[in-house]
Design a protein around this motif. Structure first.
Motif, PDB file in Angstrom:
ATOM      1  N   GLN A 247       0.759  -1.273  -0.055  1.00 60.84           N
ATOM      2  CA  GLN A 247       0.167  -0.009  -0.011  1.00 60.84           C
ATOM      3  C   GLN A 247       0.774   1.337  -0.007  1.00 60.84           C
ATOM      4  N   VAL A 248       0.150   2.466  -0.098  1.00 60.58           N
ATOM      5  CA  VAL A 248       0.951   3.569  -0.225  1.00 60.58           C
ATOM      6  C   VAL A 248       0.942   4.089   1.401  1.00 60.58           C
ATOM      7  N   LEU A 249       2.056   4.756   1.580  1.00 58.44           N
ATOM      8  CA  LEU A 249       2.158   5.336   3.110  1.00 58.44           C
ATOM      9  C   LEU A 249       2.329   6.690   2.951  1.00 58.44           C
ATOM     10  N   PRO A 250       1.433   7.648   3.569  1.00 55.82           N
ATOM     11  CA  PRO A 250       1.572   9.146   3.595  1.00 55.82           C
ATOM     12  C   PRO A 250       2.698   9.491   4.768  1.00 55.82           C
TER      13      PRO A 250
ATOM     14  N   ALA B  88       5.438   7.043   0.245  1.00 55.84           N
ATOM     15  CA  ALA B  88       6.328   5.877  -0.004  1.00 55.84           C
ATOM     16  C   ALA B  88       5.434   4.623  -0.169  1.00 55.84           C
ATOM     17  N   ALA B  89       6.081   3.649  -0.934  1.00 62.50           N
ATOM     18  CA  ALA B  89       5.105   2.499  -1.277  1.00 62.50           C
ATOM     19  C   ALA B  89       5.886   1.367  -0.411  1.00 62.50           C
ATOM     20  N   LEU B  90       4.857   0.902   0.536  1.00 62.85           N
ATOM     21  CA  LEU B  90       5.306  -0.322   1.273  1.00 62.85           C
ATOM     22  C   LEU B  90       5.383  -1.387   0.343  1.00 62.85           C
ATOM     23  N   MET B  91       6.441  -1.983   0.299  1.00 62.76           N
ATOM     24  CA  MET B  91       6.870  -3.360  -0.594  1.00 62.76           C
ATOM     25  C   MET B  91       7.335  -4.566   0.290  1.00 62.76           C
TER      26      MET B  91
END
Length: 223
Positions: free
Chosen positions: A194-197, A209-212
């Motif tokens: 998911q995307v992290l603001p 950031a993109a949590l991967m």
């Protein structure tokens, strides 16, 4: 960890080594950071010696560097965390203890990547992928569930007036946008979660950031 192999500079094989970094390497590691993350990346986010000291004392297995012909040209650092998939939201500061990893959990179920970097002049050798693969090996060796990390999305600032960060990530996954970090991590086997603001102060990524993740294929996990 200590492994030696050859990478290719064009058609020329060049010897490389991945190993755990030590106190004797601190200045070289800081120099790698300076070359890898030039402005507008915030200089106060480069490693300092106190952070590096914590890395090798708290989780030396997660403190790796790569040498090419005896020169340190890259590094990757991780810590163990107890990750709850139902509560993935976090900031870089919170989950890494501002890079000091004093919150390292010896009984954690996952490795979280604090940082990965390679000097620009050596990126054509594929060393970033080798460093990531080496940390996957640590995950397997430690019998952990997964590896996680927040990926910068440094091209997002070019599109932020047109789309949300989530839409940007979707476009990357559709192959319509090539993001240098997310695309690199996809090539390494990582998968977006998911995307992290407000993940980290990062002008290029507009603080997103993109949590991967990468899941340990030798453990049975519920998907």
């Amino acid at each position: 960890m200590y492994k030696k192999w050859y990478v290719f500079d064009g058609d020329k094989p060049v010897q490389a080594v991945i190993r755990n970094y030590t106190k004797a390497d601190f200045q070289e590691l800081i120099d790698v950071q300076k070359e890898s993350f030039p402005p507008p990346f915030p200089a106060d986010l480069w490693w300092n010696e106190e952070q590096l000291k914590e890395h090798i004392e708290r989780f030396p297995e997660g403190a790796l560097c790569v040498e090419v012909e005896g020169e340190i040209v890259g590094s990757i650092t991780g810590l163990k965390i107890d990750f709850n998939p139902s509560r993935p939201e976090h900031t870089w500061s919170e989950i890494t203890n501002d890079g000091y990893i004093r919150n390292h959990d010896p009984n954690g179920n996952a490795i979280y990547i604090v940082d990965i970097c390679v000097k620009p002049a050596f990126r054509k050798l594929g060393l970033g992928k080798w460093l990531m693969q080496s940390m996957y090996e640590v995950v397997v060796h430690e019998r952990l569930e997964r590896l996680l990390g927040g990926a910068r999305i440094p091209f997002y600032h070019k599109y932020q007036k047109e789309m949300t960060a989530g839409e940007y990530l979707s476009r990357v996954m559709e192959g319509k946008i090539k993001d240098p970090v997310v695309t690199f991590l996809l090539h390494c086997g990582r998968t977006p979660v998911q995307v992290l603001p407000n993940y980290i102060k990062d002008e290029e990524s507009s603080d997103y950031a993109a949590l991967m993740e990468w899941r340990n294929p030798f453990l049975s996990l519920k998907y």
